[in-house]
Scaffold this active site. Structure first.
Site, short mmCIF file in Angstrom:
data_model
loop_
_atom_site.label_atom_id
_atom_site.label_comp_id
_atom_site.label_asym_id
_atom_site.label_seq_id
_atom_site.Cartn_x
_atom_site.Cartn_y
_atom_site.Cartn_z
N ASP A 168 0.84 -1.19 0.00
CA ASP A 168 0.00 0.00 0.00
C ASP A 168 0.88 1.24 0.00
OD1 ASP A 168 -2.39 1.79 0.80
OD2 ASP A 168 -3.28 -0.21 0.78
N HIS A 222 -3.58 5.88 3.45
CA HIS A 222 -4.35 4.68 3.17
C HIS A 222 -3.70 3.43 3.74
CE1 HIS A 222 -6.12 1.48 0.56
NE2 HIS A 222 -7.19 2.23 0.61
N SER A 415 -11.37 -1.77 -0.28
CA SER A 415 -10.05 -1.78 0.37
C SER A 415 -10.19 -2.18 1.82
CB SER A 415 -9.41 -0.39 0.31
OG SER A 415 -8.71 -0.18 -0.87
#
Length: 612
Positions: A168, A222, A415
């Site tokens: 990520d 994120h 996600s």
């Protein structure tokens, strides 16, 4: 003395003037300096598209002066062959992708054409594609309890000893609840920055010498959010852990930049690094909360190939379905790989711990895949997920309304649902460390709870919910076997000797259905004319039935979306034939879409998000 000194000074001054004039004359004869020029690359990568080698022609003309280069992935019979081929046409090798027999390459137009015309065994050229984090931004949920993970925590099942690699945007340098596990051991065992490794040749060596212990800040936010959903050991006021697998370990691999964007090369390189280091850190799971619209069949996509290689190495790969729903056939790559666990999203619609209010999130991508596989296999909680995240990252700056008072952030998407399922897989592997990836997938599916109506029929088709909402307890203690990836062969797939299609199809009216299992029938006629006629009629009826679509509950779908609630997420639903709808068939057997599909048209719709 005074007169002589003055004469000497005058003479010296005159000589200096003459020397200066002479220097100016020489300088005027020299040509003016050339202006400095900069060769730059395009700012945005181009979506991936397979570039097959054309028919072999005459040898290519010499490569002209290097122009503006673009990034490609060059695949050949081996990584050495690919590297040599790029060098011969004057291109620049930007990195090694030996996991898929390829290299990253920077090529201008002339070099690209020369490479395409070269006689290179198994040459394939892919444009480097963009990938995006699969998230949107919505309010809070109590996801560990909603997927029955909190009950396991009480019994000591926390994912202890199991490592999840999160590919990520990195992890925040202020680790907070990711600093240590409940057992006072480090949560984050290693960090690796693929982007820095690509741009700074010395980084990989330095990072290895430091045992990958150097902190890599999460400039986007994120990656920290996803990591926290999986393994945060923060304790809420209720006494429950905030993460699904709070005792598990993490390896953070940065493949997305400060805007949440990435490249195929970086993700593939990250997967390659994880496979290399899996034994060192006991990496059992890869979390891929990212994706891009498919541009080719799964076996012809370089990112999908890398994911298959990771699965073949014994690592469970959990991938996001994507946020392009509710339309059918919107599963992202690499979630379109038939082997891996692909995750869709459920929202509790702001009613935590009230299952009758749970809904399939409208943004959750739906199957089937273009090759006919049922996707997603499973759902995770993915609506308004609260988790620890940087308060100074790009997401926090763009969406300050979702920043909480405790350095947390609220987001929604597949996600986040993927992170929930990755956490559940860590719990399963603590309970039974010897499970193979196929066994994990089978038990995960067998323990899921599909949404059913009051009549006991499926509330959502399998193309939307797969086997249903993940249940940590039922998955961890399932004894199911041989119910996932049956009929598939990942080794043959990777070798290119065999590829597979699923049982999903689409009729002339646009409805999606699952083809009935093709079984060989043995018919025998009884004695006499009557017996012969009866036996023949039975054989004819059997042959006809094999051609009828399998019309079980919720399997015949016209692509519509139902936003209602009041469904029961039941564990009492009996799936037909032990999930035979997930079986694979050799592609050459003709299990293709009845209407066909042209890859060059794309046929994609933009991502859709909603307040769920």
């Amino acid at each position: 003395m005074t007169t002589k000194t003055r004469r000497w000074l005058l003479a010296a001054g005159a000589a200096s003037v003459l020397l200066a004039l002479w220097a100016l004359m020489l300088r005027s004869d020299a040509p003016p300096p050339s202006p400095v020029t900069v060769v730059s690359r395009p700012a945005l990568p181009i979506p991936v598209a397979a570039a097959p080698a054309p028919a072999r022609a005459a040898p290519p003309s010499p490569v002209a002066q290097v122009g503006v280069r673009q990034d490609y992935i060059v695949q050949a019979d081996s990584v050495e062959v690919a590297r040599s081929a790029v060098a011969r046409v004057g291109g620049v090798v930007t990195g090694d992708l030996s996991i898929i027999r390829a290299v990253g390459a920077a090529l201008d137009d002339r070099q690209l054409e020369a490479l395409r015309a070269a006689d290179v065994p198994r040459l394939r050229i892919f444009e480097d594609s963009a990938v995006q984090a699969s998230s949107s931004h919505l309010p809070e949920t109590n996801y560990p309890s909603e997927v029955a993970a909190s009950n396991l925590h009480v019994g000591g099942v926390t994912g202890r000893g199991v490592t999840v690699a999160v590919l990520d945007s990195g992890v925040w340098s202020s680790l907070g609840p990711l600093q240590t596990t409940p057992y006072q051991t480090p949560h984050v065992l290693a960090q690796y920055d693929v982007i820095q490794a690509r741009t700074q040749p010395t980084y990989s060596l330095t990072a290895a010498q430091q045992n990958y212990s150097q902190s890599i800040n999460d400039l986007f936010g994120h990656g920290t959010h996803i990591s926290s959903i999986i393994a945060s050991s923060g304790v809420a006021t209720t006494g429950n852990y905030q993460g699904v697998a709070p005792g598990g370990n993490l390896v953070s691999v940065r493949v997305l930049d400060s805007s949440g964007a990435g490249r195929y090369f970086d993700v593939i390189s990250g997967i390659q690094w994880v496979v290399k280091e899996q034994s060192r850190y006991n990496i059992r799971v890869i979390n891929l909360s990212l994706g891009a619209p498919p541009q080719s069949p799964y076996w012809d996509d370089p990112l999908d190939q890398a994911v298959m290689a990771a699965w073949a190495s014994g690592i469970v790969v959990v991938a996001a379905a994507g946020n392009r729903g509710p339309q059918p056939m919107t599963i992202n790559a690499p979630g379109n790989v038939p082997y891996v666990i692909t995750v869709g999203a459920v929202t509790d619609a702001y009613h935590p711990m009230q299952p009758l209010q749970y809904q399939l999130a409208s943004f959750s991508s739906a199957g089937p895949t273009y090759e006919g596989f049922v996707k997603p296999e499973i759902l995770g909680m993915g609506g308004h997920m609260l988790a620890y995240a940087p308060n100074n990252g790009t997401l926090a700056a763009e969406f300050p309304q979702w920043v909480g008072p405790y350095d947390d952030f609220t987001m929604s998407g597949t996600s986040q649902a993927t992170a929930v399922v990755s956490g559940v897989v860590a719990l399963m592997l603590q309970v039974d460390p010897y499970l193979t990836p196929d066994q994990v997938k089978c038990r995960l599916m067998s323990g899921a709870h599909p949404a059913v109506t009051s009549k006991g029929t499926l509330a959502y088709t399998v193309f939307q919910q797969g086997t249903g909402l993940v249940n940590a307890h039922d998955a961890a203690y399932s004894t199911a076997t041989n119910c996932a990836n049956q009929g598939l062969n990942v080794a043959a797939d990777l070798a290119g000797t065999q590829h597979f299609g699923g049982r999903a199809n689409r009729d002339s009216k646009g409805n999606y259905y699952i083809m009935q299992d093709q079984q060989t029938t043995t018919c025998s006629a009884g004695g006499g004319l009557v017996g012969w006629l009866v036996g023949t009629l039975v054989c004819i009826v059997k042959d006809v039935l094999e051609l009828i679509p399998l019309l079980l509950d919720g399997l015949f779908w016209n692509g519509s979306y139902t936003s209602g609630s009041g469904y029961t997420w039941s564990n009492g639903y009996t799936w037909s034939n032990g999930y035979t709808w997930s079986n694979g068939y050799t592609w050459s057997n003709g299990y293709t879409w009845s209407t066909g599909y042209t890859w060059s048209t794309g046929n994609e719709s933009p991502d859709t998000t909603a307040q769920q």
